[in-house]
Design an enzyme around this catalytic site. Structure first.
Site, short mmCIF file in Angstrom:
data_model
loop_
_atom_site.label_atom_id
_atom_site.label_comp_id
_atom_site.label_asym_id
_atom_site.label_seq_id
_atom_site.Cartn_x
_atom_site.Cartn_y
_atom_site.Cartn_z
N LEU A 105 -3.14 0.80 -0.76
CA LEU A 105 -2.94 0.22 -2.47
C LEU A 105 -1.52 0.53 -2.37
CD1 LEU A 105 -6.27 -0.57 -3.24
CD2 LEU A 105 -5.06 -2.00 -2.74
N ASP A 106 -0.65 0.19 -2.81
CA ASP A 106 0.54 1.10 -3.61
C ASP A 106 -0.14 0.92 -4.97
OD1 ASP A 106 1.34 -1.70 -6.04
OD2 ASP A 106 2.19 -2.40 -4.44
N ILE A 107 1.21 1.93 -5.55
CA ILE A 107 0.87 2.54 -7.02
C ILE A 107 0.56 1.80 -7.84
CG2 ILE A 107 3.69 2.64 -7.52
CD1 ILE A 107 2.89 5.86 -8.25
N SER A 109 -1.07 -0.78 -7.99
CA SER A 109 -1.99 -1.36 -7.34
C SER A 109 -3.55 -0.95 -7.76
CB SER A 109 -2.94 -1.56 -5.94
OG SER A 109 -1.01 -2.97 -6.08
#
Length: 239
Positions: A105-107, A109
């Site tokens: 999950l990106d930073i 999210s």
């Protein structure tokens, strides 16, 4: 009587590599069972058989584990970050075995992140051929046009990049603030953000609620729980 398993499956279940890679190692004549070269991945073995892969003994895994973690926003999904940002793995309990994440999950999210100490389990959930459903709750800013947005249910192409069909549910709608729930079966990089931008919407919050049979439930950011042995065994049977 103990159930026999295909040797490639046993190698994968013990965290050495994926089943596909185990089959390749057998083709490359790098796998031995009880001192005999394994000629075919269909060979069935028991827990008493001694398996060696590339000269190394396959130690039976004593405790395959799966953990469900609520990744907070502002944390990167990596073991080490060259920019010095906080990472998921730095925040995990110290008594947890070494684990890897299923995807990322990106930073910006948050939400459900599957952790496991078995690489084959991670590969199973990540593999596109298994088409495992991920569910996201997304808050967007901008004017939401339901008549146009429904196009995602048939698949959509953006900048010559094809996205598979995504089902969605409109949770709440105001002139400039909308919550939607999306269900998709692939995990392309920035997929949801790119689609929202295509429709003139800006993602304000992105929460993964479910991944396959696992859900966040009442889990709070930064917390985790261990999946039951029965469920882990169900997953292992799919490898």
């Amino acid at each position: 009587m103990e159930k026999l398993e295909r040797i490639a499956k046993v190698i994968a279940a013990n965290g050495i590599c994926s089943r596909r890679d185990a089959e390749k190692l057998i083709e490359e004549k790098k796998v031995y069972c009880n001192g005999t070269l394994v000629e075919h991945p269909s060979l069935k073995v028991s827990s008493n058989d001694k398996i060696f892969v590339d000269g190394k003994f396959v130690e039976p895994r004593k405790d395959d584990g799966i953990w469900i973690y609520y990744k907070p926003r502002g944390v990167v999904t990596t073991h080490k970050d060259p920019e010095g940002r906080p990472t998921v793995f730095e925040l995990l309990p110290k008594n947890l075995p070494r684990v890897i994440s299923v995807g990322r999950l990106d930073i910006n999210s948050e939400g459900l992140l599957i952790l496991t100490n078995n690489p084959a389990i991670a590969e199973y959930f990540e593999s596109p051929k298994n088409a495992i459903t991920r569910t996201y709750k997304v808050r967007v800013f901008g004017k939401f046009n339901d008549d146009k947005f429904h196009k995602i249910e048939k698949g959509i192409t953006i900048d010559n990049f094809k996205y598979k069909p995504i089902s969605y549910e409109l949770i709440s709608l105001t002139p400039n603030n909308t919550w939607v729930r999306l269900k998709l079966r692939e995990g392309k990089n920035r997929e949801i953000r790119n689609i929202m931008e295509h429709f003139g919407l800006k993602v304000a919050r992105l929460i993964r609620e479910e991944y396959g049979q696992f859900s966040l439930g009442d889990l709070k950011p930064g917390k985790l729980y261990k999946v039951s042995r029965a469920v882990v065994n169900e997953v292992l049977s799919c490898l």
